[in-house]
Design a protein around this motif. Structure first.
Motif, PDB file in Angstrom:
ATOM      1  N   GLY A   1      -7.649  23.934 -23.223  1.00 34.24           N
ATOM      2  CA  GLY A   1      -8.217  24.638 -22.366  1.00 34.24           C
ATOM      3  C   GLY A   1      -9.286  24.445 -21.609  1.00 34.24           C
ATOM      4  N   LYS A   2     -10.480  24.008 -22.219  1.00 30.71           N
ATOM      5  CA  LYS A   2     -11.688  23.618 -21.745  1.00 30.71           C
ATOM      6  C   LYS A   2     -11.541  22.197 -21.374  1.00 30.71           C
ATOM      7  CE  LYS A   2     -14.941  27.422 -22.944  1.00 30.71           C
ATOM      8  NZ  LYS A   2     -14.120  28.381 -23.990  1.00 30.71           N
ATOM      9  N   ASN A   3     -10.914  21.806 -20.547  1.00 25.98           N
ATOM     10  CA  ASN A   3     -10.435  20.199 -19.905  1.00 25.98           C
ATOM     11  C   ASN A   3     -11.125  19.989 -18.652  1.00 25.98           C
ATOM     12  OD1 ASN A   3      -8.781  21.611 -18.394  1.00 25.98           O
ATOM     13  ND2 ASN A   3      -7.044  20.793 -19.319  1.00 25.98           N
ATOM     14  N   LEU A   4     -12.172  20.704 -18.329  1.00 28.07           N
ATOM     15  CA  LEU A   4     -13.227  20.038 -17.185  1.00 28.07           C
ATOM     16  C   LEU A   4     -12.835  19.916 -15.946  1.00 28.07           C
ATOM     17  CD1 LEU A   4     -14.976  17.083 -19.337  1.00 28.07           C
ATOM     18  CD2 LEU A   4     -16.003  19.294 -18.806  1.00 28.07           C
ATOM     19  N   VAL A   5     -11.508  19.720 -15.448  1.00 27.45           N
ATOM     20  CA  VAL A   5     -11.291  19.288 -14.029  1.00 27.45           C
ATOM     21  C   VAL A   5      -9.686  19.692 -14.122  1.00 27.45           C
ATOM     22  CG1 VAL A   5     -11.332  16.796 -14.883  1.00 27.45           C
ATOM     23  CG2 VAL A   5     -11.133  17.466 -12.661  1.00 27.45           C
ATOM     24  N   HIS A   6      -9.320  19.939 -12.824  1.00 25.15           N
ATOM     25  CA  HIS A   6      -7.918  20.245 -12.448  1.00 25.15           C
ATOM     26  C   HIS A   6      -7.601  19.194 -11.249  1.00 25.15           C
ATOM     27  CE1 HIS A   6      -4.486  22.469 -10.570  1.00 25.15           C
ATOM     28  NE2 HIS A   6      -5.029  21.865  -9.415  1.00 25.15           N
ATOM     29  N   GLY A   7      -6.589  18.773 -11.403  1.00 21.96           N
ATOM     30  CA  GLY A   7      -5.790  17.863 -10.218  1.00 21.96           C
ATOM     31  C   GLY A   7      -4.507  18.453  -9.850  1.00 21.96           C
ATOM     32  N   SER A   8      -4.106  18.362  -8.539  1.00 23.37           N
ATOM     33  CA  SER A   8      -2.750  18.652  -7.911  1.00 23.37           C
ATOM     34  C   SER A   8      -1.854  17.742  -8.703  1.00 23.37           C
ATOM     35  CB  SER A   8      -2.483  18.447  -6.594  1.00 23.37           C
ATOM     36  OG  SER A   8      -3.625  19.391  -5.765  1.00 23.37           O
ATOM     37  N   ASP A   9      -0.597  18.285  -9.023  1.00 24.75           N
ATOM     38  CA  ASP A   9       0.508  17.563  -9.804  1.00 24.75           C
ATOM     39  C   ASP A   9       1.353  17.080  -8.734  1.00 24.75           C
ATOM     40  OD1 ASP A   9       1.927  19.870  -9.346  1.00 24.75           O
ATOM     41  OD2 ASP A   9       2.021  20.441 -11.246  1.00 24.75           O
ATOM     42  N   GLY A  10       1.456  17.300  -7.537  1.00 27.55           N
ATOM     43  CA  GLY A  10       2.558  16.829  -6.646  1.00 27.55           C
ATOM     44  C   GLY A  10       2.393  17.071  -5.185  1.00 27.55           C
ATOM     45  N   GLU A  11       2.843  16.515  -4.291  1.00 28.02           N
ATOM     46  CA  GLU A  11       2.713  16.597  -2.832  1.00 28.02           C
ATOM     47  C   GLU A  11       2.566  18.342  -2.312  1.00 28.02           C
ATOM     48  OE1 GLU A  11       4.377  13.998   0.037  1.00 28.02           O
ATOM     49  OE2 GLU A  11       4.731  12.754  -1.595  1.00 28.02           O
TER      50      GLU A  11
ATOM     51  N   MET B   1       0.892  -1.197  -0.065  1.00 32.35           N
ATOM     52  CA  MET B   1       0.016  -0.017  -0.163  1.00 32.35           C
ATOM     53  C   MET B   1       0.916   1.351   0.005  1.00 32.35           C
ATOM     54  SD  MET B   1      -3.270   0.392   2.252  1.00 32.35           S
ATOM     55  CE  MET B   1      -3.656   1.776   3.088  1.00 32.35           C
ATOM     56  N   GLY B   2       0.612   2.246  -1.137  1.00 32.80           N
ATOM     57  CA  GLY B   2       1.209   3.318  -0.912  1.00 32.80           C
ATOM     58  C   GLY B   2       1.084   4.442   0.207  1.00 32.80           C
ATOM     59  N   ASP B   3       1.235   5.724  -0.121  1.00 36.77           N
ATOM     60  CA  ASP B   3       1.045   6.713   1.249  1.00 36.77           C
ATOM     61  C   ASP B   3      -0.348   7.231   0.891  1.00 36.77           C
ATOM     62  OD1 ASP B   3       3.610   6.587   2.008  1.00 36.77           O
ATOM     63  OD2 ASP B   3       4.495   8.271   0.826  1.00 36.77           O
ATOM     64  N   MET B   4      -0.881   7.566   2.035  1.00 42.90           N
ATOM     65  CA  MET B   4      -2.198   8.019   2.031  1.00 42.90           C
ATOM     66  C   MET B   4      -2.061   9.648   1.907  1.00 42.90           C
ATOM     67  SD  MET B   4      -5.432   7.489   2.652  1.00 42.90           S
ATOM     68  CE  MET B   4      -5.421   5.863   3.292  1.00 42.90           C
ATOM     69  N   GLN B   5      -2.624   9.962   0.773  1.00 43.10           N
ATOM     70  CA  GLN B   5      -2.699  11.459   0.470  1.00 43.10           C
ATOM     71  C   GLN B   5      -3.906  11.998   0.188  1.00 43.10           C
ATOM     72  OE1 GLN B   5      -0.553  11.239  -3.205  1.00 43.10           O
ATOM     73  NE2 GLN B   5       1.687  11.412  -2.175  1.00 43.10           N
ATOM     74  N   THR B   6      -3.854  13.409   0.089  1.00 43.46           N
ATOM     75  CA  THR B   6      -5.206  13.890  -0.230  1.00 43.46           C
ATOM     76  C   THR B   6      -4.738  15.105  -1.694  1.00 43.46           C
ATOM     77  OG1 THR B   6      -5.740  14.090   2.211  1.00 43.46           O
ATOM     78  CG2 THR B   6      -6.898  15.794   0.583  1.00 43.46           C
ATOM     79  N   SER B   7      -5.634  15.181  -2.451  1.00 44.21           N
ATOM     80  CA  SER B   7      -5.528  15.900  -3.687  1.00 44.21           C
ATOM     81  C   SER B   7      -6.343  17.109  -3.814  1.00 44.21           C
ATOM     82  CB  SER B   7      -5.224  14.948  -4.976  1.00 44.21           C
ATOM     83  OG  SER B   7      -5.111  15.661  -5.950  1.00 44.21           O
ATOM     84  N   PHE B   8      -6.083  18.036  -4.154  1.00 47.22           N
ATOM     85  CA  PHE B   8      -7.175  19.018  -4.414  1.00 47.22           C
ATOM     86  C   PHE B   8      -7.349  18.720  -6.077  1.00 47.22           C
ATOM     87  CE2 PHE B   8      -8.076  23.196  -6.374  1.00 47.22           C
ATOM     88  CZ  PHE B   8      -9.279  23.404  -5.804  1.00 47.22           C
ATOM     89  N   VAL B   9      -8.928  18.689  -6.086  1.00 48.20           N
ATOM     90  CA  VAL B   9      -9.559  18.532  -7.717  1.00 48.20           C
ATOM     91  C   VAL B   9     -10.560  19.426  -7.607  1.00 48.20           C
ATOM     92  CG1 VAL B   9     -10.744  16.810  -8.938  1.00 48.20           C
ATOM     93  CG2 VAL B   9      -9.008  15.919  -7.455  1.00 48.20           C
ATOM     94  N   MET B  10     -10.562  20.056  -8.759  1.00 48.81           N
ATOM     95  CA  MET B  10     -11.594  21.106  -9.164  1.00 48.81           C
ATOM     96  C   MET B  10     -12.450  20.675 -10.549  1.00 48.81           C
ATOM     97  SD  MET B  10     -11.151  25.264  -9.603  1.00 48.81           S
ATOM     98  CE  MET B  10      -9.695  25.043 -10.379  1.00 48.81           C
ATOM     99  N   VAL B  11     -13.669  20.796 -10.394  1.00 48.33           N
ATOM    100  CA  VAL B  11     -14.602  20.870 -11.547  1.00 48.33           C
ATOM    101  C   VAL B  11     -14.581  22.204 -12.240  1.00 48.33           C
ATOM    102  CG1 VAL B  11     -16.713  20.177 -12.726  1.00 48.33           C
ATOM    103  CG2 VAL B  11     -16.059  18.963 -10.758  1.00 48.33           C
ATOM    104  N   LYS B  12     -14.017  22.579 -13.526  1.00 43.78           N
ATOM    105  CA  LYS B  12     -13.991  23.784 -13.884  1.00 43.78           C
ATOM    106  C   LYS B  12     -15.350  24.331 -14.432  1.00 43.78           C
ATOM    107  CE  LYS B  12      -8.977  23.109 -14.933  1.00 43.78           C
ATOM    108  NZ  LYS B  12      -8.079  23.181 -16.232  1.00 43.78           N
ATOM    109  N   PRO B  13     -15.328  25.706 -14.633  1.00 44.85           N
ATOM    110  CA  PRO B  13     -16.782  26.022 -15.273  1.00 44.85           C
ATOM    111  C   PRO B  13     -17.316  25.473 -16.417  1.00 44.85           C
ATOM    112  CG  PRO B  13     -15.103  28.070 -14.712  1.00 44.85           C
ATOM    113  CD  PRO B  13     -14.316  26.736 -14.598  1.00 44.85           C
TER     114      PRO B  13
END
Ligand code: DAT
Ligand code: MG
Length: 151
Positions: free
Chosen positions: A113-123, A1-13
C-alpha cells in the motif's frame, strides 16, 4: 524509436512525508523523460475516488482512499518515448517488498500500500488521469540535450 507518450505519475503522501520527492523526480529526469506538468496538492475525496474508480470494489479501496487523501501528493506529467511503460519500469511492481532493486519501489518501499508512487498503466488510463489531474493541460518544451538521449 517508439511512440511519444505522456504518463501521469504521482508521488503519494508517504513519498512526500519521507522526503523522497527529489529522489523520485531525479529517477525520471535521469532516465531521459521530460517533466511537462507538476503540482502539489492534498487530493479531495472526490478526486481520489475518481482516480481510483477501477478499484472501488476491492477490499483495500477504503484504506487506499484514506491514504491518498491523508496529505500532500506531487502530481506530475512525464513525456518521452514509450513514457507509459518506461515510467512503470522506473517505478517497479506494486509490492515494494518484492519489487526488484533499481526500481523506486524496490529501493525505497517495503509494503504493497505505502509504495510511494503511482504511474498510469496504459494509454487510455494515462489520458484519463492526465485530464483529471491537469485539466488545464501540460506544458511541453524541447530539451537541448535531446540528441544525446534519443537515437
Ligand atoms: P499499481 O499502483 O502498481 O498500478 P494497482 O493499480 O493494482 O497497483 O493498485 C493501486 C494501488 O492500490 C497500489 O499502488 C497500492 C494499492 N493496492 C493494490 N493492491 C493492494 C493490496 N492487495 N493491498 C493493499 N493495497 C493494495
Ligand atoms: Mg494501477
Amino acid at each position: 524509436m517508439g511512440d511519444m507518450q505522456t504518463s501521469f505519475v504521482m508521488v503519494k503522501p508517504d513519498g512526500v512525508q519521507r522526503g523522497l520527492v527529489g529522489e523520485i523526480i531525479s529517477r525520471f529526469e535521469r532516465k531521459g523523460l521530460r517533466l511537462v506538468g507538476m503540482r502539489q496538492l492534498i487530493p479531495s475525496e472526490e478526486l481520489a475516488a475518481t482516480h481510483y474508480e477501477v478499484h472501488k470494489e476491492r477490499p483495500f479501496y477504503a484504506g487506499l482512499i484514506e491514504f491518498i487523501t491523508s496529505g500532500p501528493v506531487v502530481a506530475m506529467a512525464w513525456r518521452g518515448t514509450d513514457a507509459i511503460s518506461v515510467c512503470r519500469n522506473v517505478i517497479g511492481p506494486t509490492d515494494g517488498g518484492s519489487a526488484p532493486g533499481g526500481t523506486i519501489r524496490g529501493d525505497f518501499a517495503l509494503e504493497i500500500g505505502k509504495n510511494l508512487v503511482h504511474g498510469s498503466d496504459g494509454e487510455e488510463t494515462a489520458e484519463f488521469e492526465l485530464g483529471l489531474w491537469f485539466p488545464e493541460g501540460e506544458v511541453d518544451w524541447e530539451r537541448v540535450t535531446e540528441e544525446w538521449v534519443y537515437e
